[in-house]
Scaffold this motif. Structure first.
Motif, PDB file in Angstrom:
ATOM      1  N   UNK A 110      57.387  17.051 -23.508  1.00 37.45           N
ATOM      2  CA  UNK A 110      56.810  18.067 -22.627  1.00 37.45           C
ATOM      3  C   UNK A 110      57.824  19.184 -22.417  1.00 37.45           C
ATOM      4  N   UNK A 111      57.333  20.393 -22.085  1.00 33.55           N
ATOM      5  CA  UNK A 111      58.248  21.542 -21.953  1.00 33.55           C
ATOM      6  C   UNK A 111      59.400  21.325 -20.970  1.00 33.55           C
ATOM      7  N   UNK A 112      59.142  20.711 -19.791  1.00 31.18           N
ATOM      8  CA  UNK A 112      60.248  20.573 -18.828  1.00 31.18           C
ATOM      9  C   UNK A 112      61.291  19.557 -19.276  1.00 31.18           C
ATOM     10  N   UNK A 119      69.296  22.512 -22.091  1.00 26.00           N
ATOM     11  CA  UNK A 119      70.404  22.843 -21.180  1.00 26.00           C
ATOM     12  C   UNK A 119      71.559  21.860 -21.387  1.00 26.00           C
ATOM     13  N   UNK A 120      71.218  20.586 -21.526  1.00 25.85           N
ATOM     14  CA  UNK A 120      72.233  19.549 -21.763  1.00 25.85           C
ATOM     15  C   UNK A 120      72.993  19.836 -23.060  1.00 25.85           C
ATOM     16  N   UNK A 121      72.255  20.151 -24.116  1.00 21.08           N
ATOM     17  CA  UNK A 121      72.876  20.462 -25.415  1.00 21.08           C
ATOM     18  C   UNK A 121      73.804  21.669 -25.285  1.00 21.08           C
ATOM     19  N   UNK A 122      73.344  22.709 -24.584  1.00 20.42           N
ATOM     20  CA  UNK A 122      74.161  23.922 -24.409  1.00 20.42           C
ATOM     21  C   UNK A 122      75.488  23.595 -23.736  1.00 20.42           C
ATOM     22  N   UNK A 155      67.752  15.066 -16.064  1.00 18.38           N
ATOM     23  CA  UNK A 155      66.854  14.667 -17.161  1.00 18.38           C
ATOM     24  C   UNK A 155      66.251  13.286 -16.895  1.00 18.38           C
ATOM     25  N   UNK A 156      67.076  12.353 -16.473  1.00 17.73           N
ATOM     26  CA  UNK A 156      66.580  10.996 -16.221  1.00 17.73           C
ATOM     27  C   UNK A 156      65.609  10.964 -15.031  1.00 17.73           C
ATOM     28  N   UNK A 157      65.870  11.773 -14.017  1.00 19.25           N
ATOM     29  CA  UNK A 157      64.939  11.834 -12.878  1.00 19.25           C
ATOM     30  C   UNK A 157      63.608  12.441 -13.297  1.00 19.25           C
ATOM     31  N   UNK A 159      62.290  12.209 -16.287  1.00 21.32           N
ATOM     32  CA  UNK A 159      61.604  11.132 -17.023  1.00 21.32           C
ATOM     33  C   UNK A 159      60.915  10.185 -16.038  1.00 21.32           C
ATOM     34  N   UNK A 160      61.646   9.856 -14.978  1.00 21.65           N
ATOM     35  CA  UNK A 160      61.134   8.959 -13.942  1.00 21.65           C
ATOM     36  C   UNK A 160      59.863   9.527 -13.310  1.00 21.65           C
ATOM     37  N   UNK A 161      59.879  10.827 -12.988  1.00 21.52           N
ATOM     38  CA  UNK A 161      58.711  11.473 -12.373  1.00 21.52           C
ATOM     39  C   UNK A 161      57.492  11.410 -13.302  1.00 21.52           C
ATOM     40  N   UNK A 162      57.721  11.644 -14.577  1.00 26.57           N
ATOM     41  CA  UNK A 162      56.609  11.635 -15.542  1.00 26.57           C
ATOM     42  C   UNK A 162      55.958  10.257 -15.582  1.00 26.57           C
ATOM     43  N   UNK A 163      56.789   9.221 -15.631  1.00 23.41           N
ATOM     44  CA  UNK A 163      56.246   7.855 -15.679  1.00 23.41           C
ATOM     45  C   UNK A 163      55.512   7.532 -14.376  1.00 23.41           C
ATOM     46  N   UNK A 164      56.091   7.922 -13.238  1.00 26.63           N
ATOM     47  CA  UNK A 164      55.453   7.649 -11.944  1.00 26.63           C
ATOM     48  C   UNK A 164      54.102   8.353 -11.849  1.00 26.63           C
ATOM     49  N   UNK A 165      54.051   9.613 -12.319  1.00 24.41           N
ATOM     50  CA  UNK A 165      52.776  10.351 -12.283  1.00 24.41           C
ATOM     51  C   UNK A 165      51.732   9.705 -13.177  1.00 24.41           C
ATOM     52  N   UNK A 166      52.183   9.177 -14.311  1.00 27.48           N
ATOM     53  CA  UNK A 166      51.227   8.574 -15.245  1.00 27.48           C
ATOM     54  C   UNK A 166      50.614   7.287 -14.680  1.00 27.48           C
ATOM     55  N   UNK A 167      51.288   6.681 -13.699  1.00 22.06           N
ATOM     56  CA  UNK A 167      50.766   5.456 -13.078  1.00 22.06           C
ATOM     57  C   UNK A 167      49.686   5.738 -12.042  1.00 22.06           C
ATOM     58  N   UNK A 168      49.634   6.966 -11.536  1.00 21.50           N
ATOM     59  CA  UNK A 168      48.634   7.315 -10.526  1.00 21.50           C
ATOM     60  C   UNK A 168      47.276   7.428 -11.218  1.00 21.50           C
ATOM     61  N   UNK A 169      46.272   6.655 -10.751  1.00 26.29           N
ATOM     62  CA  UNK A 169      44.959   6.719 -11.406  1.00 26.29           C
ATOM     63  C   UNK A 169      44.302   8.080 -11.201  1.00 26.29           C
TER      64      UNK A 169
END
Length: 202
Positions: A110-112, A119-122, A155-157, A159-169
């Motif tokens: 995803x874009x974000x 940014x990390x690579x830079x 970045x890890x946070x 990732x965490x948000x994306x997974x948490x959002x995907x769990x919401x029906x």
């Protein structure tokens, strides 16, 4: 006789000046060695990366996202003994960071997430650049280590948000509504363009 004495005196002065030059050079070399040692000690003391996942999602991704796993392993392997070892390690970390753009798991493609990886690579490439300069700005290297750690956490946070959002029906009809909002899926306008020369009826 006077000629021999003046030649001897000249030779004596040349030897003394050479000895003074050698002493100056030794003092400069010692000063430079101390400076390099101080730079090495500062970098060695502060070269601490967050190589352990900060959440379960990131930990789970270690097994499936090979590039992420290799990148974190490389961060955790601290170089030893010489500044050259830090320079080599920095180059390897930079290559591993560049590889993070490959095989991003579908849920994180995803874009974000991609922007955070960029940014990390830079910042990692800046670290690699600074540590390879002839006069290493150790304060900038240390600062960038801290910045890289912040980007890793961010970045890890994310990732965490994306997974948490995907769990919401999803509510009934929400997926259809989101599809309608997607402009890429919109039906192209097939009507011919209006001719500006046609008189308008008012």
């Amino acid at each position: 006789m006077n000629h021999k004495i003046s030649l001897f005196a000249l030779l004596f002065f040349v030897l003394i000046s050479c000895q003074n030059e050698n002493e100056k050079r030794k003092a400069e070399n010692a000063k430079e060695a101390k400076k390099k040692e101080a730079i090495f000690n500062n970098i060695n003391k502060n070269w601490i990366f967050i190589d352990d996942p900060i959440n379960e999602i990131s930990e789970a991704k270690i097994s499936s996202w090979k590039e992420w796993r290799e990148f974190l392993q490389e961060l955790g392997d601290k170089p030893r003994k010489t500044i050259g070892a830090f320079q080599k390690k920095s180059a390897v970390i930079s290559r591993k960071a560049m590889a993070l753009n490959n095989n991003i798991p579908p849920e994180f493609n995803q874009p974000h997430i991609k922007s955070r990886i960029s940014i990390l690579i830079t910042k990692i490439r800046m670290l690699d650049l600074f540590i390879h300069l002839n006069k290493i700005p150790d304060d900038k290297v240390v600062f960038l280590v801290g910045e890289i750690n912040k980007e890793l956490i961010s970045l890890e946070r994310q990732m965490d948000k994306i997974i948490e959002r995907s769990k919401i029906p999803k509510e009934q009809g929400e997926s259809d509504f989101l599809k309608m909002l997607d402009t890429a899926r919109a039906i192209p306008n097939s009507a011919p363009p209006l001719d500006q020369n046609i008189p308008k009826v008012e």
